[in-house]
Design a protein around this motif. Structure first.
Motif, short mmCIF file in Angstrom:
data_model
loop_
_atom_site.label_atom_id
_atom_site.label_comp_id
_atom_site.label_asym_id
_atom_site.label_seq_id
_atom_site.Cartn_x
_atom_site.Cartn_y
_atom_site.Cartn_z
N ASN A 151 35.38 53.80 50.78
CA ASN A 151 36.82 53.63 50.97
C ASN A 151 37.26 52.20 50.63
O ASN A 151 38.29 51.99 49.98
CB ASN A 151 37.21 53.96 52.41
CG ASN A 151 37.18 55.44 52.69
OD1 ASN A 151 37.34 56.26 51.79
ND2 ASN A 151 36.99 55.81 53.94
N LEU A 152 36.51 51.22 51.09
CA LEU A 152 36.85 49.84 50.79
C LEU A 152 36.80 49.59 49.28
O LEU A 152 37.70 48.97 48.71
CB LEU A 152 35.91 48.88 51.51
CG LEU A 152 36.11 47.39 51.20
CD1 LEU A 152 37.49 46.92 51.62
CD2 LEU A 152 35.04 46.55 51.87
N ALA A 153 35.75 50.10 48.65
CA ALA A 153 35.63 49.92 47.20
C ALA A 153 36.79 50.57 46.46
O ALA A 153 37.33 50.01 45.50
CB ALA A 153 34.30 50.50 46.72
N PHE A 180 29.63 43.41 55.08
CA PHE A 180 31.02 43.83 54.89
C PHE A 180 31.97 42.68 55.20
O PHE A 180 32.88 42.37 54.42
CB PHE A 180 31.30 45.03 55.82
CG PHE A 180 32.64 45.67 55.61
CD1 PHE A 180 32.77 46.81 54.85
CD2 PHE A 180 33.78 45.16 56.21
CE1 PHE A 180 34.01 47.42 54.66
CE2 PHE A 180 35.01 45.75 56.04
CZ PHE A 180 35.13 46.89 55.26
N ILE A 181 31.74 42.01 56.33
CA ILE A 181 32.61 40.89 56.71
C ILE A 181 32.48 39.74 55.72
O ILE A 181 33.47 39.09 55.36
CB ILE A 181 32.26 40.42 58.14
CG1 ILE A 181 32.56 41.52 59.16
CG2 ILE A 181 33.03 39.16 58.49
CD1 ILE A 181 34.00 41.95 59.21
N MET A 182 31.25 39.49 55.24
CA MET A 182 31.07 38.43 54.25
C MET A 182 31.79 38.77 52.94
O MET A 182 32.33 37.88 52.27
CB MET A 182 29.58 38.21 53.99
CG MET A 182 28.81 37.60 55.16
SD MET A 182 29.46 35.99 55.69
CE MET A 182 30.37 36.47 57.19
N ALA A 183 31.81 40.07 52.59
CA ALA A 183 32.55 40.49 51.39
C ALA A 183 34.04 40.23 51.57
O ALA A 183 34.73 39.78 50.65
CB ALA A 183 32.28 41.96 51.10
N LEU A 184 34.55 40.50 52.76
CA LEU A 184 35.96 40.21 53.04
C LEU A 184 36.24 38.72 52.95
O LEU A 184 37.28 38.30 52.43
CB LEU A 184 36.33 40.73 54.43
CG LEU A 184 36.33 42.23 54.67
CD1 LEU A 184 36.75 42.53 56.10
CD2 LEU A 184 37.24 42.94 53.68
N GLN A 185 35.32 37.92 53.45
CA GLN A 185 35.49 36.48 53.38
C GLN A 185 35.56 36.00 51.94
O GLN A 185 36.40 35.16 51.58
CB GLN A 185 34.36 35.77 54.12
CG GLN A 185 34.51 34.25 54.16
CD GLN A 185 33.32 33.57 54.78
OE1 GLN A 185 32.21 34.11 54.81
NE2 GLN A 185 33.52 32.37 55.30
#
Length: 605
Positions: A151-153, A180-185
């Motif tokens: 979904n995020l992708a 996931f959080i690091m990808a958001l960062q």
């Protein structure tokens, strides 16, 4: 430059007697990382759905919402779809296609993106999230966490300017959640994507945030920087909000001599600051709220830096030596018996009755497909709370369905003792709803369980108190927040009073207070002889309340033991507290463990 502005925003669902959002006013700057927090039902999901115009709920709305200075309602449809993306709390509610490849391409096709651009974006995003092995896999075979990554992708393929996320890590294992959080960062810092994330677990996201917005009862109770929020929540007038702070902050508030008074303004948020404080403390320098400074900071806010134990050679041994004389982790609680707070109590004796077991179970979804479970053996004994953990896609939900009898293994056997009943709560609470109000759902389940009207009234009344559902009795289940939906489904399952309760991510979407109430209820069931098998990614909950933990890896159980044994040697599958104090208290998992050790040390001093 402001990207989102809310002015006196209020919203009320149909036939409700109070606002779900009340007079909200705030501004979000372009490129900010904003965390939404607060209790379940506080209005977080409702606010996010209003920011994603296409998902705005039906009801009475007043006030103004603007995007880049333009009323959100006047934004062109294509711009609204592409520039403001949202990842739902329930991953199944967002997926529309049959395979991962088709799901990823769906949104881009709808916006008419050229095929060459689509392929380039797919290659980039699939590489970022490691989705190549899943590309041609049917979506229904994915775990909840894998669906969330898809979904995020899918949203990121449209290259949004604003990314809205509703409890996105609730179904991710600890390793995947961190990634996931690091990808958001990275998206926030390198692409200047504005991130607005609703979260109950703030350990990872709070240090990354620029702002914290706290909603309680639809009212904006806090709009502050993370440091200011931690300072306010740590003070006595806001004691009820301390549960939303990272573990190190809560430990500091509980153990500091200045607890209840002013909290330092420069309370650290980074690992580096936490480690500075740890080194100064263990060197005997000692740090208090009064003398803290950037070079000699107060106790940390992040979960990976420092210890909160006093440096007393008589009380705490040097790293690598014997255990301290005070309580070493949850071992003391495990030996002390069940507690009123839901603590785990005794580990079941070796000769305790086995209610449900798997022996040499092998399962695959397709005849020639990959084995999901491989010669798996596991037993659930009477009166225990067994927490099964593991990575996304490891087969945890499959294990629950096999043990409940919903799916038959190709080899081996899942066996239920004679006269024993089971109840399964799946990941998606919407599967359990078929009536128009919460009240109807509960009374229908009570009738199905064979309860008389008098019994049903008593049981439902007690469950309404436990799960705080009185205010939403007349609400449609689909209009509830994710946490309230989870609590409603749990209440329905409790009415069946099964001997073995099988729970798939039961704490998903629950605020800290709701988790504690759930734990107390599960402890009550254990005291009545029931057993609970819980699949979870919530390390903190498992460490605090489980009597036994197991790790599912490569289709079988690879680790099994008490929480102290299970968590104390892990790096990711352990609690923030354990990472902070393991050199001094190797088996300390929770704040309570450290507090007992602290007072024991102080007493000996």
């Amino acid at each position: 430059m402001e990207i989102i502005k809310a002015e006196h925003v209020s919203f009320r669902y149909p036939e409700e007697d109070r606002d779900s959002l009340h007079e909200l006013s705030f501004t979000i700057e372009e490129g900010e990382f904003v965390v939404l927090c607060g209790p379940s039902g506080g209005g977080k999901t409702t606010l996010l759905r209003h920011l994603k115009r296409e998902l705005a709920p039906v009801g009475t709305f007043s006030g103004n919402l603007a995007y880049k200075g333009q009323p959100l309602s006047e934004l062109p449809a294509a711009a609204a779809a592409a520039e403001i993306g949202m990842v739902f709390q329930n991953p199944d509610a967002q997926i529309v296609m049959d395979t991962v490849w088709h799901e990823l391409a769906f949104s881009m096709e709808n916006l008419g993106i050229p095929p060459a651009v689509m392929r380039t974006r797919l290659a980039e995003i699939c590489g970022l999230f490691g989705l190549e092995p899943l590309l041609y896999k049917p979506v229904h075979e994915l775990s909840g966490g894998q669906k969330q990554l898809v979904n995020l992708a899918s949203v990121l393929l449209l290259q949004p300017k604003v990314l809205l996320l509703d409890e996105p890590t609730s179904q991710l294992d600890p390793v995947a959640a961190r990634e996931f959080i690091m990808a958001l960062q990275r998206l926030n810092e390198e692409m200047s994507v504005t991130v607005i994330i609703s979260e109950h677990r703030l350990e990872e996201v709070l240090p990354l945030a620029d702002r914290v917005l706290m909603l309680e009862g639809g009212i904006l109770q806090a709009d502050a920087s993370p440091r200011t929020f931690a300072q306010l929540a740590g003070s006595e007038p806001f004691a009820s909000r301390q549960a939303y702070l990272p573990a190190a902050s809560r430990l500091y508030v509980s153990l500091s001599p200045q607890a209840g008074s002013a909290v330092p303004e420069n309370i650290p948020l980074t690992v580096r600051e936490g480690k500075r404080w740890m080194h100064s403390l263990t060197a005997g320098a000692g740090t208090t709220a009064a003398n803290s400074s950037p070079g000699n900071p107060a106790p940390p806010v992040t979960g990976t830096g420092g210890t909160v134990l006093p440096h007393d050679p008589a009380a705490a041994p040097a790293p690598g030596t014997a255990k301290p004389p005070a309580v070493a982790g949850t071992a003391a609680r495990e030996a002390a018996g069940p507690g009123a707070d839901g603590s785990p109590g005794n580990f079941p004796a070796a000769d305790a009755e086995t209610l449900l077991s798997c022996r040499e179970v092998t399962f695959r979804y397709e005849k020639e497909g990959q084995e999901v479970l491989k010669k798996l053996t596991l037993a659930v004994k009477r009166g225990e709370l067994l927490a099964v953990m593991g990575g996304n896609g490891a087969g945890k939900s499959t294990l629950l369905q096999v043990m409940s009898g919903l799916m038959k293994p190709q080899r081996g056997k899942a066996q239920l003792s004679k006269g024993i009943t089971t109840g399964l709560l799946a990941q998606n609470p919407l599967l359990y709803f078929s009536y128009d109000t919460v009240e109807e759902e509960l009374h229908h389940m009570a009738r199905y369980a064979g309860l008389s009207p008098e019994q049903a009234g008593r049981e439902i009344d007690a469950l309404l108190e436990v799960f705080r559902l009185r205010e939403v009795l007349q609400s449609h289940p689909h209009d509830l927040s994710g946490g309230q939906q989870q609590q409603t489904a749990l209440a329905m399952m409790m009415l069946l009073k099964p001997d073995v309760l099988l729970l798939d991510e039961p704490t998903k979407g629950l605020d800290p207070a709701a988790k504690d109430r759930l734990a107390a209820l599960l402890q009550q069931l254990r005291g009545q002889g029931a057993s609970i098998l819980m699949v979870t990614h919530d390390v903190e909950f498992a460490a605090k309340y489980a009597s036994r933990c197991a790790l599912l890896f490569d289709g079988s159980i690879t680790a099994d033991g008490t929480p102290a044994e299970f968590f104390s040697s892990n790096y990711f599958y352990t609690t923030a507290v354990n990472r902070m104090v393991r050199e001094w208290l190797p088996q300390a998992l929770t704040m309570e463990d450290v507090i007992v050790s602290w007072h024991g040390s102080a007493h000996r001093c």
